[in-house]
Design a protein around this motif. Structure first.
Motif, short mmCIF file in Angstrom:
data_model
loop_
_atom_site.label_atom_id
_atom_site.label_comp_id
_atom_site.label_asym_id
_atom_site.label_seq_id
_atom_site.Cartn_x
_atom_site.Cartn_y
_atom_site.Cartn_z
N MET A 1 33.91 37.77 25.47
CA MET A 1 34.39 36.37 25.52
C MET A 1 35.90 36.29 25.71
N MET A 2 36.63 37.35 25.36
CA MET A 2 38.09 37.33 25.57
C MET A 2 38.39 37.21 27.06
N ARG A 3 37.46 37.71 27.87
CA ARG A 3 37.66 37.64 29.31
C ARG A 3 37.03 36.37 29.90
N SER A 4 35.82 36.05 29.43
CA SER A 4 35.09 34.97 30.10
C SER A 4 35.46 33.59 29.55
N GLN A 5 35.87 33.51 28.31
CA GLN A 5 36.05 32.18 27.72
C GLN A 5 37.50 31.80 27.44
N ILE A 6 38.38 32.78 27.30
CA ILE A 6 39.78 32.42 27.03
C ILE A 6 40.50 32.33 28.38
N PRO A 7 40.99 31.13 28.71
CA PRO A 7 41.60 30.95 30.03
C PRO A 7 42.86 31.79 30.20
N SER A 8 43.16 32.11 31.46
CA SER A 8 44.31 32.97 31.76
C SER A 8 45.64 32.34 31.37
N PHE A 9 45.70 31.00 31.32
CA PHE A 9 46.99 30.40 30.95
C PHE A 9 47.29 30.58 29.47
N ARG A 10 46.28 31.06 28.72
CA ARG A 10 46.54 31.44 27.33
C ARG A 10 46.58 32.96 27.17
N LEU A 11 45.81 33.66 28.00
CA LEU A 11 45.73 35.10 27.88
C LEU A 11 45.70 35.73 29.27
N PRO A 12 46.84 36.22 29.75
CA PRO A 12 46.86 36.82 31.08
C PRO A 12 45.92 38.03 31.15
N GLU A 13 45.32 38.17 32.30
CA GLU A 13 44.35 39.25 32.48
C GLU A 13 44.97 40.62 32.25
N THR A 14 46.24 40.77 32.64
CA THR A 14 46.89 42.08 32.49
C THR A 14 46.95 42.51 31.03
N VAL A 15 47.21 41.56 30.15
CA VAL A 15 47.31 41.88 28.73
C VAL A 15 45.95 42.35 28.22
N LEU A 16 44.92 41.62 28.62
CA LEU A 16 43.57 41.98 28.19
C LEU A 16 43.18 43.34 28.75
N ASN A 17 43.42 43.52 30.04
CA ASN A 17 43.04 44.79 30.67
C ASN A 17 43.68 45.98 29.96
N GLU A 18 44.97 45.83 29.65
CA GLU A 18 45.70 46.93 29.02
C GLU A 18 45.01 47.35 27.72
N GLU A 19 44.67 46.36 26.91
CA GLU A 19 44.13 46.71 25.58
C GLU A 19 42.68 47.15 25.64
N VAL A 20 41.95 46.65 26.62
CA VAL A 20 40.57 47.14 26.81
C VAL A 20 40.64 48.59 27.32
N ASP A 21 41.60 48.83 28.22
CA ASP A 21 41.71 50.17 28.81
C ASP A 21 42.10 51.24 27.79
N TYR A 22 42.95 50.87 26.81
CA TYR A 22 43.29 51.88 25.78
C TYR A 22 42.03 52.48 25.19
N ILE A 23 41.00 51.67 25.10
CA ILE A 23 39.76 52.13 24.46
C ILE A 23 38.86 52.82 25.48
N THR A 24 38.63 52.15 26.61
CA THR A 24 37.70 52.76 27.57
C THR A 24 38.28 54.07 28.12
N ASP A 25 39.64 54.15 28.17
CA ASP A 25 40.26 55.38 28.66
C ASP A 25 40.05 56.57 27.72
N MET A 26 39.54 56.30 26.53
CA MET A 26 39.24 57.41 25.62
C MET A 26 38.04 58.22 26.09
N GLY A 27 37.42 57.72 27.17
CA GLY A 27 36.28 58.45 27.71
C GLY A 27 34.95 57.77 27.42
N VAL A 28 35.02 56.44 27.22
CA VAL A 28 33.79 55.69 27.00
C VAL A 28 33.05 55.58 28.34
N ASN A 29 31.74 55.79 28.34
CA ASN A 29 30.96 55.62 29.57
C ASN A 29 30.64 54.15 29.73
N THR A 30 31.34 53.48 30.64
CA THR A 30 31.14 52.04 30.77
C THR A 30 30.06 51.74 31.81
#
Lengths: 350, 597
Positions: free
Chosen positions: B146-175
C-alpha cells in the motif's frame, strides 16, 4: 551548569488571590553551592509571599555581604532590592523604612554580617523596633571565604578544616530577646513546614521580627563533627510549638481542643495559633522565652519555633510619631507650609 | 504507594512517551540527538533498525508518538518527530556498507512471504541476515504494498520508496512480482518451512445498495483502487467536479490527487461532525490548503443520474446526538435533502480484509468476522507454519504497526523453524548510563529551549497542483532541523534517585521548574496524587516513589511534566539525583545493523 531556569512551569500552577503564580515571586537561578540551606530559605520566602498574596512591588529586599546576602537575587525578582555594605544593612533598612513606611522590608543577613561586622548595627535596629523582617541565614561559618568559623559557631564544633572552635558562640536569638525585639523565632532551613508560617507571621508583625534560621553550609560545615550539619540539627531540634498563621481575611473554621492551643491576634488582625509542645513557656512572656532558650542550650538542644511575640508592639514610626503618609511622598508644600502656618506655630508658643 | 521498582525496564520506558507510544518503540530522543549532532547517518540507522522505512515514515507516518510527546503537555505543540526522521533519511550518507551481512551459506529453511508490503518486508529484513531463503510474492509490479499503491507521490516520492524497498530485496530476496497468489493451498504444498501472510486490507468499502449506484457506476470509484490505478499510471484524469466520500486519510489522498488530475471543484463530504473525522489533523490541513472544502454531517442518500450519467449526489443533513454512554447517533434534521453536483465520486469510507484466496479446509481457522484466528503475541495462525502480520492480521492500522508486527512475526518464524518455543521473547535490550561529565556538566543538551514548533516548508501550490509527482513538503532545512531538534526534552535521559545518598536538603524540590518533586511523609496515603506540590492529575503518568528516607519522608516525583532539564541533579550536593540515559531496544530476530553505524 545551568545559568537559566527553563521558562516552563507546571501547566496547572494555581494562582493566589491577586492572580499571581509562584513564578511571579521567583528570582534568577541560584549560584550558591548545590544543596545550600540558603536556597531552601529563599524558596520559603517565595512560598510565604505567594501565600500572603503580596504584590511583589510592595516588597524591598535588603542585604549586606556574604552568601546569605547574595540570596535576595534568587527570590522576588520583581521587588525592590538593595545589596548594601557588609554589616550595614540595618542602616540602609532604617533609612528606607523611614522614607517609605508603606513597603514591606525583608532584610537577609548571615552570621558574619550580623554577629561579627554588623553586630553593632544589629543591636540598634533591634532596640529601635524597625518594622521589618530580619532573617539571619546562620551556617556557623564564613562560606564565601572558605569556611572559617563564625561568631555563631558552637564551642567545639568542627568545620571541614577539622579544628574545633575554641570560642564561645554568640546566640543571636538570646541577643534579640535581650535587646527588646518584639518578634523572635528560630527555625531550620530543612523544615519548611515550620519556617513558612514563621515568615508569614513575621511579615504580618508590626515591628522588628527576627528569625534566626540554621542553614547548613554543605561545602564547609556539613561535617559529622559540626553542630550545624543537617543530621546534627535534625537530631537536636526541639520545637516550642507548632505554629499556624491565619491571615486576617480568612475565617477561622477549624476548632482546637481546649488547653492545647493558644491564639495570638496580631496587629493587623491576623491570628497566630500555637500548638504548644513545651511546658512553662508563654510566647508573650519575654522572660519565659529567655528561660526556655537557656534551658534548651544547657541540654545541648536547639530550641526552634516562635519564641516570643509582642502583638501590641509599637514600631519606630509610632515611637517617633511620624505622619501616616510616607515621608518620600511629602511635597515641598507639605514640608514648607508657608508664613501663615509658621506664624500660627510661633503664636502657639508665645 | 509502594516504592517504585525502577529495575523493571518498562518503568523508564514509559517515561519516554514518544518511544512508548510508537508501536515499533523507536528510540526517538536518541535519533533526535544524533540529528542535532549532524550525524544523520547514525540517526537513520537507529531508525532503520527499529522501523525499517525511515524515509517513508518520515513523510507518511501516522505519528502516534507526537500526541504522546511530553512537549505537548507543557506547551501547545509536540516536537515534529516525524519530520525530523525525514531529515535523517534525506541527509544520510550512503548506508549500504552499514547493512547487515547476508550469509552466503543458507540455513536450509525456506520462507514464503505473501504480499510485499511493510509487514512482509520487515520479516524479510529480519530473517535474511540469519540465512533464510525467502520467496516474496506480490501482485503489483514492484514491492512496497500500500505504500506504493495508496500513498500518492506528492506525499511519498517513488525514489524514496524504491530505495528502502531495495535495501531489503537486495539482501537476496527472491521476488515474484506481478504474481497474484490465488491459493494458500498451492503455497502450502510447495513445502515452505513457514509462510507469512502480509496481504493488507485490500478491499475498499462500497455503497452498493445506495440508489443510483449501478447506473452511475462508470463515474463512481472505490478510493483505494482509484489511487492505485493513478499510482500505476492507468488513470490520468478525473472530472471537474468531484465528490470524495469519507473522512479518513484515504479520503484526503483522494481529494488531493483529484485536484492534480483535473478536479476543479473537489469536495470532501462526511457523515460525521468535523471533529470526528478520522484523518490526521495535518492531512486535513494540507487538503484545506489546496482549496478543498469539507461538508460535515451529510449522509449520502442517492447517486443522481441523468441520461445514464452521474450528475449529482443527494445528502441528508444530520446532527450527531450522544446517549449517556457517549454512543453517537446521527439524526436527520428533517431539512430538504441537499444536492451536490458532480462528475465523479470517490468512495473512501474504509477498507476490509479479503481472504477469498485462502481455502477454508486447510486447518486455518477463521472467526465470526471471517478473519483468521491469529495469536496477538506470536502472530501465528491455527495452521502452525502460517503467520500473519500487518493489516492482514487484525484489520486496517498503519505502516508503523505493520512493521512492529512484522518484527514479532519474524521472531516467531525463526523460533518455529529452529524448533524453539514460538511464544518465547527475549527481554528488551536496555542500558542506563550516567550522563555526568563534570560537577555540573552533562553529555546531553540539558537547557530547555522556548521555541515553538517550526513549520515544514511546502513547494509552491501553483506547481504542486499541476503535477502529482512533485512532493508538496520540502522537508526542514538543516538549520531549521537543528532548531526543531533542540525542542526535544530528552525524556530518555532519566532522573534516577539514590535514597542512601540523599541528605534531604530539599534543593531539588526548590529548583524544579515544574514542581514535579515533593518530599512528603504522606506517601502511603491513597490521595497522594492530590497531596503533592502540584496535583498529579494525569493518571496515565506514573509517580516515582522512593524508599523512606531518614526523616521518614519519601521522595515522590510526578513524571508528567518533568522537563528532564537536569536541575534537580545539578542542585543536588550529594549526587543522589543523577541523569542517566536509558536506551530500550525491542529484541528482534536479528540485530540488523553493523557496528559503527
Amino acid at each position: 551548569m545551568s545559568y537559566l531556569r527553563p521558562d516552563f512551569r507546571h501547566p496547572n500552577l494555581p494562582v493566589n488571590d491577586i492572580g499571581f503564580t509562584k513564578k511571579d515571586y521567583e528570582g534568577s537561578i541560584s549560584t550558591l553551592c548545590a544543596g545550600c540551606g540558603h536556597d531552601s530559605i529563599s524558596a520559603g520566602i517565595i512560598q510565604a509571599c505567594y501565600d500572603l498574596s503580596i504584590e511583589p512591588h510592595r516588597v524591598a529586599k535588603l542585604s549586606g555581604i556574604g552568601c546569605s546576602s547574595k540570596t535576595p537575587t534568587y527570590f522576588l525578582g520583581n521587588s525592590h532590592g538593595f545589596n548594601s555594605v557588609h554589616g550595614r544593612m540595618p542602616s540602609v533598612a532604617t533609612g528606607a523604612n523611614l522614607a517609605n513606611r508603606d513597603l514591606i522590608y525583608i532584610g537577609v543577613s548571615g552570621d558574619g554580617d550580623t554577629a561579627s561586622i554588623g553586630f553593632g548595627q544589629f543591636g540598634h535596629v533591634v532596640r529601635r523596633n524597625l518594622n521589618m523582617l530580619y532573617m539571619v541565614e546562620n551556617n556557623g561559618c564564613y562560606g564565601l571565604t572558605k569556611g572559617q568559623d563564625s561568631a555563631t559557631s558552637d564551642t567545639g564544633s568542627q568545620s571541614k578544616k577539622g579544628a574545633a572552635n575554641p570560642y564561645e558562640p554568640i546566640d543571636l536569638v538570646s541577643m534579640a530577646l535581650q535587646l527588646g525585639a518584639t518578634f523572635v523565632a528560630r527555625s531550620f532551613s530543612g523544615d519548611k513546614d515550620q519556617l513558612i508560617p514563621l515568615i508569614k507571621a513575621a511579615i504580618a508583625h508590626s515591628g522588628f521580627a527576627f528569625i534566626d534560621v540554621i542553614s547548613p553550609c554543605v561545602t564547609f560545615n556539613n561535617n559529622p563533627k559540626s553542630t550545624k550539619n543537617y543530621d546534627y540539627v535534625r537530631e537536636h531540634i526541639e520545637a516550642t510549638s507548632t505554629v499556624d498563621f491565619v491571615p486576617m481575611k480568612q475565617e477561622i473554621t477549624t476548632s482546637y481542643q481546649q488547653g492545647s492551643s493558644t491564639e495570638v491576634t496580631m496587629h493587623d488582625g491576623s491570628v497566630l495559633r500555637f500548638n504548644k509542645l513545651k511546658q512553662d513557656w508563654d510566647p508573650q512572656d519575654r522572660f519565659s522565652a529567655m528561660a526556655a532558650v537557656n534551658d534548651a542550650t544547657q541540654r545541648g538542644e536547639i530550641l526552634t519555633g516562635l519564641l516570643y511575640v509582642d502583638p501590641q508592639s509599637q514600631d519606630l514610626h509610632e515611637i517617633i510619631n511620624t505622619v501616616r503618609k510616607p515621608l518620600n511622598s511629602l511635597t515641598e508644600k507639605d514640608l514648607c507650609p508657608g508664613n501663615v502656618a509658621l506664624e500660627k506655630i510661633n503664636e502657639s508658643l508665645r | 504507594m509502594k516504592p517504585t521498582d525502577t529495575t523493571n525496564p518498562e518503568y523508564f520506558h514509559k517515561v519516554v512517551d514518544c518511544q512508548y507510544a510508537c508501536p515499533a518503540h523507536t528510540p526517538v530522543p536518541e535519533y533526535i540527538r544524533l540529528i542535532a549532532a549532524q550525524n544523520y547517518t547514525a540517526a537513520y540507522m537507529v531508525n532503520w533498525q527499529s522501523n525499517v522505512f525511515p524515509g517513508v515514515l518520515g513523510r507518511t507516518c501516522d505519528r502516534p508518538c507526537e500526541p504522546a510527546c511530553r512537549r505537548g503537555r507543557i506547551e501547545d505543540e509536540p516536537v515534529a518527530i516525524c519530520r525530523l526522521k525525514r531529515v535523517a533519511a534525506d541527509n544520510k550518507k550512503d548506508v549500504k556498507s552499514l547493512m547487515p551481512d547476508i550469509p552466503t551459506e543458507k540455513n536450509g529453511k525456506r520462507i514464503a512471504l505473501i504480499g510485499a508490503g511493510p509487514a512482509s518486508l520487515t520479516v524479510a529484513r529480519d530473517l535474511m541476515p540469519l540465512g533464510y531463503t525467502i520467496d516474496l510474492y506480490d501482485n503489483q509490479k514492484a514491492g512496497g504494498g500500500m505504500m506504493r499503491s495508496q500513498i500518492p507521490s506528492f506525499r511519498l516520492p517513488e525514489t524514496v520508496l524504491n530505495e528502502e524497498v531495495d535495501y531489503i530485496t537486495d539482501m537476496g530476496v527472491n521476488t515474484h512480482y506481478d504474481c497474484y497468489i490465488d491459493s494458500l493451498k498451492g503455497i502450502v504444498n510447495q513445502g515452505y518451512d513457514a509462510i507469512f501472510v502480509g496481504t493488507g486490507a485490500p478491499r475498499g468499502r462500497d455503497l452498493s445498495t445506495l440508489e443510483g449506484r449501478a447506473q452511475g457506476n462508470s463515474n463512481i470509484h472505490i478510493g483505494i483502487d482509484w489511487l492505485s490505478s493513478v499510482a500505476f499510471g492507468h488513470t490520468e484524469k478525473i472530472g471537474k467536479k468531484v465528490i470524495v466520500l469519507g473522512g479518513g486519510n484515504t479520503a484526503m489522498d483522494c481529494c488531493r490527487t483529484s485536484r492534480r488530475l483535473g478536479g476543479k471543484e473537489v469536495t470532501v463530504i462526511v457523515r460525521s461532525p468535523f471533529e470526528e473525522m478520522k484523518a490526521s489533523p495535518w492531512e486535513k490541513e494540507d487538503a484545506k490548503h489546496e482549496g478543498i472544502p469539507f461538508l460535515n454531517n451529510h449522509v449520502p442518500m442517492a447517486f443522481v443520474c441523468e441520461a445514464g450519467k452521474l450528475v449529482a449526489m443527494k445528502f441528508d443533513k444530520v446532527e450527531a446526538h450522544y446517549d449517556k454512554d457517549g454512543n453517537r447517533k446521527l439524526v436527520s434534521t428533517g431539512e430538504t435533502p441537499i444536492l451536490v453536483e458532480c462528475d465523479d465520486v470517490l468512495i473512501a469510507i474504509g477498507q476490509q480484509n479479503s481472504f477469498t484466496w485462502i481455502e477454508r479446509d486447510l486447518g486455518l481457522e477463521f472467526n465470526k468476522w471471517d478473519m483468521p484466528v491469529v495469536d496477538p503475541v506470536t502472530f501465528q495462525s491455527t495452521l502452525k507454519q502460517v503467520f500473519f502480520g500487518g493489516d492482514a492480521a487484525f484489520g486496517p492500522e498503519n505502516v508503523i504497526t505493520a512493521v512492529a508486527q512484522g518484527h514479532q512475526a519474524a521472531v516467531s518464524i525463526d523460533h518455529y523453524c529452529q524448533g524453539k518455543d514460538v511464544a518465547e521473547r527475549l527481554a528488551p535490550g536496555t542500558t542506563l548510563v550516567s550522563q555526568k561529565m563534570g560537577i555540573h556538566q552533562w553529555s546531553f543538551d540539558s537547557p530547555v529551549v522556548n521555541d515553538v514548533r517550526y513549520i515544514v516548508p511546502q513547494a509552491d501550490i501553483s506547481q504542486t497542483l499541476k503535477n502529482r509527482k512533485i512532493e508538496v513538503e520540502l522537508g526542514y532545512s538543516l538549520d531549521t532541523a537543528l532548531q526543531e531538534a533542540q525542542r526535544c526534552l530528552n525524556c530518555d535521559v532519566q532522573t534516577v534517585f539514590t535514597e542512601k545518598l540523599c541528605i534531604e536538603c530539599d534543593a531539588c524540590q526548590d529548583i524544579c521548574p515544574t514542581d514535579c518533586i515533593t518530599f512528603t511523609d504522606k506517601y502511603e496515603q491513597d490521595d497522594l496524587r492530590q497531596n503533592l506540590l502540584a496535583p498529579a492529575n494525569n493518571l496515565s503518568q506514573d509517580l516515582y516513589v522512593s524508599e523512606p528516607l531518614k526523616t521518614k519522608r519519601a521522595l515522590v516525583k510526578d513524571e508528567d511534566v518533568c522537563l528532564h532539564c537536569g536541575l534537580c541533579a545539578e542542585r543536588c550536593p550529594t549526587a543522589a539525583w543523577d541523569m542517566q540515559k536509558f536506551i530500550y531496544n525491542v529484541s528482534h530476530a536479528t540485530h540488523a545493523t553493523k557496528a559503527g553505524a
